[in-house]
Every structure is written in structure tokens, then in C-alpha cells.
Design an enzyme around this catalytic site. Structure first.
Site, PDB file in Angstrom:
ATOM      1  N   HIS A  83       0.858  -1.190   0.000  1.00 19.56           N
ATOM      2  CA  HIS A  83       0.000   0.000   0.000  1.00 19.56           C
ATOM      3  C   HIS A  83       0.895   1.242   0.000  1.00 19.56           C
ATOM      4  CE1 HIS A  83      -3.788  -2.100   1.831  1.00 19.56           C
ATOM      5  NE2 HIS A  83      -3.341  -2.700   0.739  1.00 19.56           N
ATOM      6  N   GLU A  85       1.119   3.843   1.817  1.00 21.77           N
ATOM      7  CA  GLU A  85       1.702   4.238   3.110  1.00 21.77           C
ATOM      8  C   GLU A  85       2.946   3.404   3.411  1.00 21.77           C
ATOM      9  OE1 GLU A  85      -1.438   3.411   2.433  1.00 21.77           O
ATOM     10  OE2 GLU A  85      -2.805   4.081   3.987  1.00 21.77           O
ATOM     11  N   CYS A 113      -5.743   1.718   6.040  1.00 22.39           N
ATOM     12  CA  CYS A 113      -6.379   0.475   6.480  1.00 22.39           C
ATOM     13  C   CYS A 113      -5.737   0.056   7.808  1.00 22.39           C
ATOM     14  CB  CYS A 113      -6.196  -0.607   5.412  1.00 22.39           C
ATOM     15  SG  CYS A 113      -4.498  -1.208   5.291  1.00 22.39           S
ATOM     16  N   CYS A 116      -1.885  -0.715   7.577  1.00 17.37           N
ATOM     17  CA  CYS A 116      -1.044   0.489   7.497  1.00 17.37           C
ATOM     18  C   CYS A 116      -1.088   1.270   8.812  1.00 17.37           C
ATOM     19  CB  CYS A 116      -1.489   1.366   6.329  1.00 17.37           C
ATOM     20  SG  CYS A 116      -1.167   0.593   4.728  1.00 17.37           S
TER      21      CYS A 116
HETATM   22 ZN    ZN Z   1      -3.201   0.050   3.854  1.00 18.80          ZN
END
Ligand code: ZN
Length: 216
Positions: A83, A85, A113, A116
Site C-alpha cells: 500500500h 503508506e 487500512c 497500514c
Molecule cells: Zn493500507
């Protein structure tokens, strides 16, 4: 000569003005960083990934420094953890030579999410700023609130809603295009089914990143 009361009023007025200037400066800094994150989201879009982008910044005596950037790339990297991040966070930790980044802030176009959010807590990131809310997987209050969980021993400050419309628009455009393409593929496969009803639902289905079919 001003009375003591006048002087106190004037001091508190000055304080309020300074507070407003600080808040306005902080907003400008957040929006500037978010524009960089939006550029990163565009990079994700260009390679067919769900458009989410992130930047890690820190304040130095010389001003704000961009430490690292990242965009969503789980399909490209065959990595469910890639992801935006985490891409930016890994890069920043590597560059700074430290697995903890207490002086850093992370700016991301979409609410993080749970994966993360926990990584950001593990890294001791000082503050997280996000754009659009994610009603499907958001872990900063939309679905669960990892950052606000009092049983976790570190508390990163969180600010949401910065340039949220621009972040959401990018995601909505991506999913609308993807739906159009799926519709065209279905129509091509079954020419008799020409009249497929249009799908007007434009919620932000970001959790779908790993559901994209592999690229041909
Ligand atoms: Zn995430």
C-alpha cells in the site's frame, strides 16, 4: 496607559491571532504535502493500480523536508502489503536508517487500512494526515479506529479530510473507468446483451485493490 485588564485582553487577542496564523500555516503545509501525495496517486493510476499516494515529511531547521514518497502497487509488486503508506514508510525508514520515525508525518490521499495504521504506530510516526475517508476498510474511525484505541501504547495524531474531494474524485474516476471496461468486455462477449443498466453507485471501493485480475 492601559489598565491591567486591557493589557490582558490585548495579550489574549495576540495569542488568538498567533494561534490562527499557526493553524493557517499548518493547513497550507498539509495541503502542499497532500498535493504531492495526489501526484503519487496519479502514478498508481498510470500503472493500473488503485490510485492512492503517500509522502513522508519531517520538519527541519531549514524547513519542511520530503523524506520519501510512495504509491499503491500491490499488483505491480505481487505484494499484498504494498500500500502507498507502507511503500513510503519503508523508503523513509531505509533512508533515515531507523525503524522508528518519531519526527516524521505521513500524508496519504485515503484513510489508512488496519495494516497500514498498525505499521504507522509501530514506526512511532508523529502524525498522519489523510484525504478521503474509506467506508470499506478505513482504520482511522470509518470502520475501526486503530489510532484512537486507548489500549495501544502509542498515539499518533490523526487529521482527516485534507483535499478529500480531489482524492475521492481520483478513486471514483478509476473505478468508473474499470466498470466501463468490464461492461464493454461483457458486451463484446455477448452481443445480444447490448442494454446493460448503468451502475450509478460511485462509493469508494478501495478494498478492491487485491481483487483486480492479473494483467494480461
Ligand atoms: Zn493500507
Amino acid at each position: 496607559m492601559r489598565s491591567g485588564e486591557d493589557a490582558a485582553d490585548s495579550a489574549s487577542e495576540d495569542g488568538r491571532r498567533e494561534g490562527a496564523v499557526d493553524a493557517s500555516r499548518a493547513r497550507v503545509l498539509d495541503e502542499t504535502a497532500m498535493r504531492l501525495a495526489l501526484d503519487q496517486a496519479q502514478n498508481a493510476l498510470l500503472v493500473g493500480e488503485v490510485p492512492v499516494g503517500a509522502v513522508v515529511v519531517r520538519d527541519t531547521p531549514a524547513g519542511r523536508q520530503v523524506v520519501a514518497t510512495g504509491y499503491n502497487r500491490p499488483i505491480t509488486d505481487h505484494d499484498p502489503t504494498a500500500h502507498a503508506e507502507l511503500v513510503a514508510l519503508r523508503h523513509a525508514a531505509h533512508l533515515l536508517g531507523n525503524y522508528r520515525l518519531p519526527e516524521c508525518e505521513l500524508i496519504v490521499t485515503l484513510e489508512p487500512c488496519a495494516m497500514c495504521a498498525m505499521a504507522l504506530l509501530h514506526a512511532r510516526v508523529k502524525r498522519v494526515v489523510y484525504g478521503a475517508r474509506d467506508p470499506k476498510t478505513g482504520a482511522a474511525g470509518s470502520v475501526i479506529d486503530v489510532f484512537g484505541e486507548p489500549r495501544l501504547n502509542h498515539h499518533t495524531r490523526v487529521q482527516g479530510g485534507v483535499l478529500a474531494a480531489a482524492s475521492a474524485e481520483l478513486l471514483q474516476r478509476f473505478f468508473a473507468t474499470r466498470r466501463d471496461m468490464a461492461r464493454m468486455r461483457r458486451a463484446a462477449a455477448r452481443p445480444a446483451d447490448a442494454g446493460v443498466a448503468p451502475d450509478a453507485n460511485v462509493a469508494i471501493p478501495t478494498g478492491e485493490a487485491t481483487e483486480l485480475p492479473p494483467k494480461a
